[in-house]
Write a protein that holds these residues in place. Sequence first.
Motif, short mmCIF file in Angstrom:
data_model
loop_
_atom_site.label_atom_id
_atom_site.label_comp_id
_atom_site.label_asym_id
_atom_site.label_seq_id
_atom_site.Cartn_x
_atom_site.Cartn_y
_atom_site.Cartn_z
N TYR A 80 -5.84 1.77 -8.05
CA TYR A 80 -5.24 0.45 -8.25
C TYR A 80 -5.09 0.21 -9.74
CZ TYR A 80 -10.27 -0.59 -8.54
OH TYR A 80 -11.61 -0.57 -8.85
N GLY A 81 -4.43 -0.89 -10.09
CA GLY A 81 -3.99 -1.06 -11.47
C GLY A 81 -4.92 -1.82 -12.39
N SER A 82 -5.75 -2.70 -11.87
CA SER A 82 -6.56 -3.53 -12.77
C SER A 82 -7.77 -4.05 -12.03
CB SER A 82 -5.74 -4.72 -13.29
OG SER A 82 -6.55 -5.61 -14.02
N ASP A 110 2.26 -4.03 3.79
CA ASP A 110 3.55 -3.38 3.55
C ASP A 110 3.21 -1.94 3.16
OD1 ASP A 110 6.03 -2.51 2.82
OD2 ASP A 110 6.33 -3.95 1.21
N LEU A 111 3.25 -1.04 4.14
CA LEU A 111 2.76 0.33 3.96
C LEU A 111 3.93 1.28 3.73
CD1 LEU A 111 0.45 2.39 4.06
CD2 LEU A 111 0.72 2.45 6.55
N ASN A 116 5.55 6.57 -8.19
CA ASN A 116 5.55 5.86 -9.46
C ASN A 116 4.99 4.46 -9.20
OD1 ASN A 116 6.60 3.97 -11.55
ND2 ASN A 116 7.51 5.83 -12.37
N TRP A 117 3.83 4.21 -9.79
CA TRP A 117 3.11 2.97 -9.50
C TRP A 117 3.96 1.74 -9.80
CZ3 TRP A 117 -1.39 1.72 -7.21
CH2 TRP A 117 -1.91 0.46 -7.44
N VAL A 118 4.65 1.76 -10.94
CA VAL A 118 5.43 0.59 -11.36
C VAL A 118 6.62 0.39 -10.43
CG1 VAL A 118 6.80 -0.42 -13.22
CG2 VAL A 118 4.70 0.82 -13.76
N GLU A 119 7.36 1.48 -10.16
CA GLU A 119 8.54 1.36 -9.30
C GLU A 119 8.17 0.95 -7.88
OE1 GLU A 119 10.70 4.99 -9.48
OE2 GLU A 119 11.30 4.74 -11.58
N GLU A 120 7.04 1.42 -7.39
CA GLU A 120 6.64 1.10 -6.02
C GLU A 120 6.06 -0.31 -5.90
OE1 GLU A 120 7.19 2.72 -3.42
OE2 GLU A 120 7.82 4.66 -4.20
N ARG A 121 5.72 -0.95 -7.02
CA ARG A 121 5.14 -2.30 -7.02
C ARG A 121 3.91 -2.35 -6.11
NH1 ARG A 121 7.96 -5.40 -4.34
NH2 ARG A 121 9.43 -3.89 -3.46
N ALA A 122 3.07 -1.32 -6.21
CA ALA A 122 1.94 -1.18 -5.30
C ALA A 122 0.75 -2.03 -5.72
CB ALA A 122 1.53 0.28 -5.20
N ASP A 123 0.03 -2.53 -4.73
CA ASP A 123 -1.26 -3.17 -4.98
C ASP A 123 -2.38 -2.15 -4.93
OD1 ASP A 123 -0.38 -5.94 -5.16
OD2 ASP A 123 0.02 -5.82 -3.01
N VAL A 124 -2.30 -1.25 -3.94
CA VAL A 124 -3.33 -0.24 -3.72
C VAL A 124 -2.64 1.06 -3.32
CG1 VAL A 124 -5.43 0.37 -2.44
CG2 VAL A 124 -4.90 -2.03 -2.87
N ILE A 161 0.85 -1.19 0.00
CA ILE A 161 0.00 0.00 0.00
C ILE A 161 0.89 1.24 0.00
CG2 ILE A 161 -1.81 1.26 1.25
CD1 ILE A 161 -2.43 -1.44 2.68
N ILE A 162 0.58 2.20 -0.87
CA ILE A 162 1.30 3.47 -0.85
C ILE A 162 0.31 4.59 -0.55
CG2 ILE A 162 3.15 2.74 -2.39
CD1 ILE A 162 1.75 4.07 -4.69
N ALA A 163 0.78 5.60 0.20
CA ALA A 163 -0.09 6.70 0.62
C ALA A 163 0.77 7.89 1.00
CB ALA A 163 -0.96 6.26 1.80
N PRO A 164 0.20 9.09 1.04
CA PRO A 164 0.96 10.25 1.49
C PRO A 164 1.28 10.16 2.97
CG PRO A 164 -1.33 10.83 1.11
CD PRO A 164 -1.16 9.44 0.60
N ARG A 165 2.39 10.76 3.35
CA ARG A 165 2.79 10.75 4.77
C ARG A 165 1.99 11.76 5.57
NH1 ARG A 165 7.04 9.01 7.59
NH2 ARG A 165 8.08 8.31 5.67
N SER A 166 1.80 12.96 5.00
CA SER A 166 1.20 14.06 5.74
C SER A 166 -0.23 13.75 6.17
CB SER A 166 1.21 15.34 4.90
OG SER A 166 2.52 15.72 4.57
N SER A 167 -0.43 13.63 7.46
CA SER A 167 -1.76 13.46 8.09
C SER A 167 -2.42 12.13 7.81
CB SER A 167 -2.73 14.57 7.63
OG SER A 167 -2.23 15.82 7.93
N PHE A 168 -1.85 11.32 6.92
CA PHE A 168 -2.62 10.20 6.40
C PHE A 168 -2.51 8.93 7.23
CE2 PHE A 168 -4.61 7.74 3.01
CZ PHE A 168 -5.54 8.66 2.56
N ALA A 169 -1.43 8.78 7.97
CA ALA A 169 -1.26 7.53 8.73
C ALA A 169 -2.37 7.35 9.75
CB ALA A 169 0.10 7.53 9.41
N THR A 170 -2.77 8.43 10.42
CA THR A 170 -3.82 8.32 11.44
C THR A 170 -5.17 7.99 10.82
OG1 THR A 170 -4.10 10.72 11.34
CG2 THR A 170 -2.67 9.85 13.06
#
Length: 321
Positions: free
Chosen positions: A275-277, A126-127, A135-143, A98-107
């Motif tokens: 997400y990608g697909s 794996d957050l 970069n979606w591809v480089e981060e290998r993100a699911d969501v 999972i990828i997300a912004p750091r600012s304010s978002f963890a809570t």
Amino acid sequence: MPINEMRAISTFTKAVELGSLRKAAAALGVSPQAASQAVAQLEQHLGVRLLHRTTRHIALTDEGQQFLESAQPAMAMLERALQRVTVAKDEIAGPLRIIAPRSSFATLLWPVINAFCEEYPDVQPDLHLDDQIANWVEERADVGFRIGAPPEEGLIARKLFVVSLVICAAPKYLERHGIPKTLDELSDHRCSMFRRPVTGQVYPWFLKVGDELVQREFPPALSTNDTETELQAVLDGRVIGQLAAFSAVPHLRAGRLVPVLTQHMTDHMSVHLFYGSRRAQPARVRKFIDFAVERLTDSPDYVLNEREIREMTGRTRFPPS
């Protein structure tokens, strides 16, 4: 004619296993002619004859026997690998990137992840939190999650809720410095300004004036690139700040913060899940997407309604500075 080696080898081994090209064709869901052609193409590709065959019977040649002994273990291993992947994609278990912004978002995001893992304990989140556009591809993100505009083309985005930007202060700040009645009066107040974590530039306040979205900068009494620090400074009465509603809502409802100049609250940004697909996703990814959408879409935990805003504003009765 190009040859599909995997299909041809599979047809060959299945024919030997079942003793007939016709039976192999039925097992593989192809016509007898296609099965016969696949084996013939394989023989032509290898330059040797693999099978003696009549209309009813087949028999291995010496070269065919040697090829079978080499091919069967590899094909069995491949079949096991395919089965493992097929089973794994239907299990709600395994890593979830999972990828997300750091600012304010963890809570905001952690309660969703925690509740999901309570229900599906074999999932391993794996957050990765980062304020840069990922970069979606480089981060290998699911969501992924993003505040602002939807992500780039090629990704599927679900809008979760509008992010209002609300000017607010602690009651003791307003008691000490008074309540600003206009945007121009903010220049005389102790304003906090957020610095972009990536560039270090001061982030202006976005304000709604009539039907227009305008940007204003004020002399900073405090500037920081950390939203939690800014929130704490506002709560402590050190400054007046413009905060994302989803981080300010619990403090506004509890009376620890008071909204001001609410006619200038903005609604130009939203939180998106992406997400990608829609297809070929492991079950854990599909489940998490559905879970997050259900928990976060227009959630009252992060969105103020108009009645609440009026009531909060009406409770403010501090003398002017």
